[in-house]
Design an enzyme around this catalytic site. Sequence first.
Site, short mmCIF file in Angstrom:
data_model
loop_
_atom_site.label_atom_id
_atom_site.label_comp_id
_atom_site.label_asym_id
_atom_site.label_seq_id
_atom_site.Cartn_x
_atom_site.Cartn_y
_atom_site.Cartn_z
N HIS A 111 -9.34 -3.42 -2.48
CA HIS A 111 -8.30 -2.71 -1.71
C HIS A 111 -8.67 -1.23 -1.59
O HIS A 111 -8.54 -0.63 -0.52
CB HIS A 111 -6.94 -2.87 -2.42
CG HIS A 111 -5.80 -2.15 -1.75
ND1 HIS A 111 -4.77 -2.81 -1.12
CD2 HIS A 111 -5.53 -0.83 -1.63
CE1 HIS A 111 -3.91 -1.91 -0.62
NE2 HIS A 111 -4.36 -0.71 -0.93
N GLU A 112 -9.15 -0.65 -2.70
CA GLU A 112 -9.50 0.78 -2.69
C GLU A 112 -10.75 1.04 -1.87
O GLU A 112 -10.80 1.99 -1.08
CB GLU A 112 -9.70 1.29 -4.12
CG GLU A 112 -8.49 1.13 -5.03
CD GLU A 112 -7.19 1.54 -4.37
OE1 GLU A 112 -6.17 0.86 -4.60
OE2 GLU A 112 -7.18 2.50 -3.57
N CYS A 116 0.86 -1.19 0.00
CA CYS A 116 0.00 0.00 0.00
C CYS A 116 0.89 1.24 0.00
O CYS A 116 1.91 1.26 0.71
CB CYS A 116 -0.89 -0.01 1.25
SG CYS A 116 -2.03 1.38 1.35
O1 LIG Z 1 -4.66 2.08 -2.25
C1 LIG Z 1 -3.90 2.03 -3.23
N1 LIG Z 1 -2.61 1.75 -3.08
O2 LIG Z 1 -2.12 1.67 -1.84
C2 LIG Z 1 -1.74 1.42 -4.20
C3 LIG Z 1 -1.55 -0.08 -4.30
C4 LIG Z 1 -2.85 -0.75 -4.69
C5 LIG Z 1 -2.71 -2.25 -5.02
C6 LIG Z 1 -2.04 -3.11 -3.93
C7 LIG Z 1 -2.63 -4.50 -4.09
C8 LIG Z 1 -3.93 -4.34 -4.82
C9 LIG Z 1 -4.09 -2.89 -5.18
C10 LIG Z 1 -0.47 -0.31 -5.34
O3 LIG Z 1 -0.71 -0.04 -6.50
N2 LIG Z 1 0.75 -0.77 -4.96
N3 LIG Z 1 0.98 -1.09 -3.65
C11 LIG Z 1 2.31 -0.76 -3.11
C12 LIG Z 1 3.45 -0.87 -4.05
C13 LIG Z 1 3.07 -1.53 -5.30
C14 LIG Z 1 1.83 -0.93 -5.92
C15 LIG Z 1 1.42 -1.76 -7.12
O4 LIG Z 1 0.79 -2.78 -6.97
N4 LIG Z 1 1.80 -1.20 -8.29
C16 LIG Z 1 1.61 -1.71 -9.53
C17 LIG Z 1 1.13 -3.00 -9.78
C18 LIG Z 1 0.95 -3.40 -11.11
C19 LIG Z 1 1.27 -2.52 -12.12
C20 LIG Z 1 1.75 -1.25 -11.80
N5 LIG Z 1 1.91 -0.87 -10.52
NI NI Z 2 -3.63 1.25 -0.46
#
Ligand SMILES: O=CN(O)C[C@@H](CC1CCCC1)C(=O)N1NCCC[C@H]1C(=O)Nc1ccccn1
Ligand code: NI
EC number: 3.5.1.88
Length: 186
Positions: free
Chosen positions: A156-157, A113
């Site tokens: 998650h959102e 996250c």
């Molecule tokens: O609430 C929203 N958040 O906290 C951003 C989160 C949301 C995802 C986490 C798991 C399901 C939704 C997020 O995106 N991440 N979590 C932290 C670092 C990585 C990043 C990620 O998964 N990035 C990514 C993945 C695929 C392609 C491009 N980028």
């Molecule tokens: Ni998050």
Amino acid sequence: MIKMRDIIREGNDTLRAEAKPVKFPLSPTDKKLAEDMMAYLENSQDPELAKKYGLRAGVGLAAPQVDISKQMAAVLVPAEDDSAKPVFKDVIINPVIISHSVQAGALTEGEGCLSVDRDISGYVIRHDRITLRYYNMAGEQKKIRLKNYPAIVCQHEIDHLHGILFYDHINDDNPFAAEDDLVLIS
Ligand SMILES: O=CN(O)C[C@@H](CC1CCCC1)C(=O)N1NCCC[C@H]1C(=O)Nc1ccccn1
Ligand code: NI
């Protein structure tokens, strides 16, 4: 432009608050917030811009993460091969999961996250399939069915809008405990 410094981290009470429903038509402020949140995702998924502005790549961003306790989140799930259009792209406002599979799903690699600056491993147990009702920026009511990765991202959102963080769903005794029909999503 939203940057990492605008994203609040664990310890900020807004992350554990129940966000307020959004009123329509969107105020200019709410419209700009929605646009800025989606722009963050687009910028963060562009390697050059992400590097230039020090952005962590993200596929979702909820308003509480930028310290605005409103029921709004941007979701941008890119296509496997960048050429095609995104798997799911929209700003989900006042979202409600109106039905879901009994079958659970979890990302094989666990979750992170942007508001949690530490690695917490374990299966984040969620619904594998959901029917989601939400309003888009134009105030149109949408009802969509999602499964696997996009369903996980939206859950998650939506959790953020209710003060829930991903690790709340990890089994404390055995972080990798899995029901035999758990769908592991890679
Ligand atoms: O609430 C929203 N958040 O906290 C951003 C989160 C949301 C995802 C986490 C798991 C399901 C939704 C997020 O995106 N991440 N979590 C932290 C670092 C990585 C990043 C990620 O998964 N990035 C990514 C993945 C695929 C392609 C491009 N980028
Ligand atoms: Ni998050």
